[in-house]
Structures are given as C-alpha cells and as structure tokens.
Write an enzyme that holds these catalytic residues in place. Structure first.
Site, PDB file in Angstrom:
ATOM      1  N   HIS A 149       0.838  -1.202   0.000  1.00 39.32           N
ATOM      2  CA  HIS A 149       0.000   0.000   0.000  1.00 39.32           C
ATOM      3  C   HIS A 149       0.875   1.256   0.000  1.00 39.32           C
ATOM      4  O   HIS A 149       1.871   1.326   0.721  1.00 39.32           O
ATOM      5  CB  HIS A 149      -0.869   0.057   1.261  1.00 39.32           C
ATOM      6  CG  HIS A 149      -2.068  -0.818   1.231  1.00 39.32           C
ATOM      7  ND1 HIS A 149      -2.023  -2.172   1.472  1.00 39.32           N
ATOM      8  CD2 HIS A 149      -3.379  -0.527   1.011  1.00 39.32           C
ATOM      9  CE1 HIS A 149      -3.245  -2.676   1.406  1.00 39.32           C
ATOM     10  NE2 HIS A 149      -4.092  -1.701   1.131  1.00 39.32           N
ATOM     11  N   ASN A 180       8.071  -4.307   3.549  1.00 39.36           N
ATOM     12  CA  ASN A 180       6.659  -3.976   3.736  1.00 39.36           C
ATOM     13  C   ASN A 180       6.192  -4.322   5.148  1.00 39.36           C
ATOM     14  O   ASN A 180       5.534  -3.520   5.818  1.00 39.36           O
ATOM     15  CB  ASN A 180       5.824  -4.731   2.692  1.00 39.36           C
ATOM     16  CG  ASN A 180       4.378  -4.272   2.639  1.00 39.36           C
ATOM     17  OD1 ASN A 180       3.976  -3.342   3.329  1.00 39.36           O
ATOM     18  ND2 ASN A 180       3.591  -4.914   1.805  1.00 39.36           N
TER      19      ASN A 180
END
Length: 370
Positions: A149, A180
């Site tokens: 994201h 991440n």
C-alpha cells in the site's frame, strides 16, 4: 543524512502531459485537483473564443490554430491528472502500472475506528482500462514481491469504504516483503503516531526508479517487471510528510527516500531523509506549489523521527494478533508468546487481552446453555 543526487530527468507522469494540454486549450493550468475537460480538436466549428482568452495575442491564437491542425484527431491521453477516492487521491502511471504519488490527510479522528482490513480485498481499479492495470496474479506469481500500500489501510479506520478503496491496485506497488512488513510498516505507524502531536498530517507516498547500476562512468536504472501486466518494481519508495497544528501557521515538513529492500532495526529514519527540492528532482513533481515556503521547518527538528524499537514493534504486532484472535485457545497461545519472549505487556495490551478473554467466555457460556 543520506545524500541523493538531483535527477533532472526523472520519469514523466501523465500529470505533466494532461496539464499541458489544458494550457493549450484554456490559456492557463486548471486548478489543482480538477480534471481537465478536453475540447474536440477535430470539430472545425469550435470557435477560437471558446478556448482562448480575449487578452491573448494574435501569436497565441496562431499557435492554437497550429495545434488544432497538428492534433486533428485528438490529444494523446494518459488519463486524468488526479484520481479521487473516499479517503485518498492519486496520480497514476499507466505505463508502469503503479501510482506516481498517493496523497492522504490524517487527523486524530481518522486513524481510529471500527473499520477492519478483513473486510477488504485487493482488486484492480475499475476506473483503469484493463490494458493499463495491474492484476492480482501479477503479484501472486512474482516470486516474493508483496502488494505494498502507498496509502496504508491502517490510516482509514474511521471508514470501511475509505479503507476498501486503498485496496485498489492503483494504490499498490511491488514491495519487498520484509520491507513492507517491517521497516515500512514502522514508518507508517510513525506517520499515524504524529496525529498525537499535530492536528493535521498530509502525506504523499510513491515509488521511485533511481540509478542503481554503475558501469565505469555511466549510471543506469535497472528494475524488474512482474507478471503478464509487466508491473514495474520500484528501486525506492518515498514519503513526503507535512504536519501542522490549527494553533500555528508553521508547517513541519519531512521528505524521505527508502530503498525497496530488507532493512533492519539498525537503520534510523533520518538516514533516508532528503530535502524537498531533492525529492522533487527525483520524482519530476512539484509537491507543494501553494505552500508558504517561509513557514516551513524540518520535521525532524520538532519531532524525534524515531521509529518503533524492535521490542515495541514486537508488542505492536502481538497486540494486533490479540485483537484478531478467533477463539480463546489462539488468544492464550498469543499471550504465552509474550512470556516466552520475555516481553512486558503495557496496560493497553493487557486490556485488549482481558476484553477478548471475556468475550470468548461469554460466547462459550451462551453456547453451553443451548
């Protein structure tokens, strides 16, 4: 501070082309955030006065007529300048199948609430033509790249709809899995935690493709593409943070460029801090054209810019697992991990455990009475 060179020839986003088209037809750029409605160039009945201000010179009108003939069959289109969603806005690179930048606005109220990512699913953005879009299978068959994201789901707990929209693949880049789940996750938590000190946080996040191969005196940009859609894997990721309070006109600004690779707890956030000007050079983007530059201060001088330590991050992860435990057995198993790892739970984590434990006890009692 790590020093990055200024790259005057960063990748060109669709924004520049779309804005220039508007400049040709309207004589000035459209206000930020508005989509440009393009006149039909092939319409010979289109009056010059409808697209040119009467104050413009005859030379301007001549240039417009020339452009009309050159672009007889339409203006090449790289998509809207800005795409708006429930809680974020972005510019999208249709060639690389990743965003150019993603913008969001955090407040103390927006980062709390009942919304949960278990109700969300990654999916292609329905507003993007399939030929320009990434697909889930591009990531699932990539051999280790996660769906990272840019505007994180955790920033939108106030609204399930806003959280859901962050799972469109227009808000996603191929990101190193360890990065991440680890360093970048801690960076996102840092941004949310800024709402404890500031009333408004605006964040711009996106991918970068920087020179990463040197052969002799020459530099090259080398990056992987994944899946049938050939989604570009960025060499770096960036965040630009603008923090402010209602009580002051001062803006705290911090720009950071982080390698898209595994990073441990020994790397401080300030290692990756760059100037706003340097970031704009790398991205080919002017980020804050309407801000008063004289009111800017360095974010890391008014805040520590420290990410969670290894122990605090471990506690954060375990607290999330406690909240998501589906039965009492799993809840107690997670709690026992705290003891085995010699982690001392704070009051917040203890309350989560006690609350979930009571919930399961009530459910078990109700079930036994049936």
């Amino acid at each position: 501070m790590r020093v990055f060179g200024s790259y005057s020839r960063g990748f060109l986003s669709g924004s520049a082309l779309s804005l220039s088209c508007c400049a040709v037809w309207y004589g000035l750029l459209s206000p930020p955030g508005l989509r440009c409605e393009r006149p039909h160039l092939s319409d010979s009945n289109l009056p010059v006065s409808s697209v040119v201000d009467t104050d413009h010179s005859l030379e301007d009108i001549h240039q417009l007529d020339t452009s009309r003939e050159i672009l007889k069959y339409g203006v090449p289109d790289r998509g809207p300048v800005v795409r708006s969603y429930s809680g974020h806005a972005l510019a999208y690179d249709q060639a690389r199948r990743v965003p150019v930048w993603v913008a969001e606005h955090l407040t103390p109220d927006s980062v709390v609430g009942p919304a949960h990512r278990k109700h969300s699913k990654f999916k292609p953005d329905p507003n993007i033509p399939a030929m320009f879009s990434a697909q889930n299978k591009d990531f699932l068959q990539s051999g280790g790249w996660s769906r990272g994201h840019m505007a994180p789901a955790g920033d939108f707990k106030h609204s399930q709809a806003a959280m859901n929209s962050t799972f469109y693949l227009t808000n996603v880049v191929p990101q190193n899995y360890e990065n991440n789940a680890g360093y970048w996750n801690r960076f996102e938590i840092f941004c949310r935690d800024l709402t404890r000190s500031f009333s408004d946080i605006r964040v711009f996040t996106g991918p970068l493709f920087l020179p990463n191969v040197v052969e002799g005196q020459k530099k090259y940009v080398k990056y992987e593409v994944i899946g049938e859609s050939t989604v570009a894997v960025p060499t770096h990721l960036y965040k630009l943070i603008v923090a402010e309070n209602n009580s002051s006109d001062q803006k705290a600004v911090g720009a950071f460029v982080v390698p898209n690779e595994p990073l441990g707890f020994d790397h401080k956030l300030t290692e990756y801090q760059v100037t706003l000007e340097a970031l704009e050079g790398m991205t080919g983007t002017t980020f804050l054209p309407l801000i008063n530059q004289t009111k800017l201060v360095d974010l890391c001088t008014v805040d520590t810019c420290q990410l969670l330590s290894a122990q605090k991050f471990e506690l954060h992860v375990l607290s999330s697992r406690l909240r998501n435990a589906k039965n009492r057995e799993k809840l107690d198993k997670i709690w026992s991990e705290l003891e085995s790892k010699k982690l001392v739970p704070d009051t917040f984590i203890t309350e989560i455990y006690e609350k979930k434990r009571k919930e399961f006890e009530i459910k078990e009692k109700q079930k036994s009475e049936l």
